[in-house]
Design a protein around this motif. Structure first.
Motif, PDB file in Angstrom:
ATOM      1  N   ARG A  55       0.849  -1.195   0.000  1.00 39.64           N
ATOM      2  CA  ARG A  55       0.000   0.000   0.000  1.00 39.64           C
ATOM      3  C   ARG A  55       0.879   1.238   0.000  1.00 39.64           C
ATOM      4  NH1 ARG A  55      -3.242   2.492   4.896  1.00 39.64           N
ATOM      5  NH2 ARG A  55      -1.283   1.861   5.772  1.00 39.64           N
ATOM      6  N   ASN A  57       0.284   5.237   0.913  1.00 41.98           N
ATOM      7  CA  ASN A  57      -0.599   6.275   1.413  1.00 41.98           C
ATOM      8  C   ASN A  57      -0.535   7.444   0.422  1.00 41.98           C
ATOM      9  OD1 ASN A  57      -2.276   7.691   3.093  1.00 41.98           O
ATOM     10  ND2 ASN A  57      -0.869   7.770   4.812  1.00 41.98           N
ATOM     11  N   GLU A  58      -1.332   8.436   0.595  1.00 46.91           N
ATOM     12  CA  GLU A  58      -1.289   9.560  -0.338  1.00 46.91           C
ATOM     13  C   GLU A  58       0.117  10.130  -0.421  1.00 46.91           C
ATOM     14  OE1 GLU A  58      -2.807  13.293   2.236  1.00 46.91           O
ATOM     15  OE2 GLU A  58      -4.295  11.743   1.855  1.00 46.91           O
ATOM     16  N   SER A 107       5.355  10.503   2.243  1.00 44.57           N
ATOM     17  CA  SER A 107       4.345   9.452   2.164  1.00 44.57           C
ATOM     18  C   SER A 107       4.665   8.360   3.183  1.00 44.57           C
ATOM     19  CB  SER A 107       4.294   8.841   0.760  1.00 44.57           C
ATOM     20  OG  SER A 107       3.169   7.994   0.633  1.00 44.57           O
ATOM     21  N   LEU A 144       0.955  10.973  10.322  1.00 44.63           N
ATOM     22  CA  LEU A 144      -0.208  10.177   9.906  1.00 44.63           C
ATOM     23  C   LEU A 144      -1.510  10.784  10.403  1.00 44.63           C
ATOM     24  CD1 LEU A 144       0.795   6.437  10.385  1.00 44.63           C
ATOM     25  CD2 LEU A 144       0.013   7.527   8.286  1.00 44.63           C
TER      26      LEU A 144
END
Length: 146
Positions: A55, A57-58, A107, A144
């Motif tokens: 994954r 994240n943005e 990120s 985060l």
């Protein structure tokens, strides 16, 4: 058990014209690729085994990196699950002559440790045993939540 600071990796890429768009700034895809590679190295250093990207994240692109700048990528593991490795990544633009540095991209990537068959495999617990490690972990977790 590996410590957070043992997972810290910093790498540099000299931004060349073949990395750039028509504005003479690095393509965001190149920055993402460099971040993924350094993040994977950090995750594998931590896990002691192959890790794959699970994954992203943005990606926050705050400012460009110009042709002739050095792209500096830093990564470290700030958390781990049963098979997952959580890595905080940041990119900076650095003037190679003056060493002036500015943050450009940030990120959080998640990697999964895998066994020889490519199946998810357990990873060790993360140890945070230094003041620098505690500061970096706090910085990652606070980022985060932001």
């Amino acid at each position: 058990m590996p410590s957070l600071m043992e997972t810290y990796i910093e790498n540099r890429e000299m931004v060349q014209p073949n990395h750039a768009n028509n504005l003479d700034t690095v393509h965001g895809g190149n920055v993402m690729k460099w971040m993924d590679e350094v993040g994977a190295m950090s995750a594998m250093r931590f896990a002691g085994k192959a890790c794959v990207t699970a994954r992203v994240n943005e990606m926050d692109f705050r400012r460009p990196i110009l042709v002739g700048d050095t792209a500096v990528i830093e990564a470290y593991v700030y958390d781990a699950g049963e098979t997952s490795v959580h890595v905080h990544l940041r990119a900076f633009r650095e003037n190679p002559r003056t060493r002036e540095r500015e943050p450009t991209t940030e990120s959080y990537f998640v990697y999964v440790g895998i066994d020889e068959s490519g199946d998810p495999s357990p990873v060790p617990d993360l140890v945070v045993d230094s003041e620098e490690g505690k500061r970096r972990r706090r910085e990652a977790v606070e980022g985060l939540d932001a």
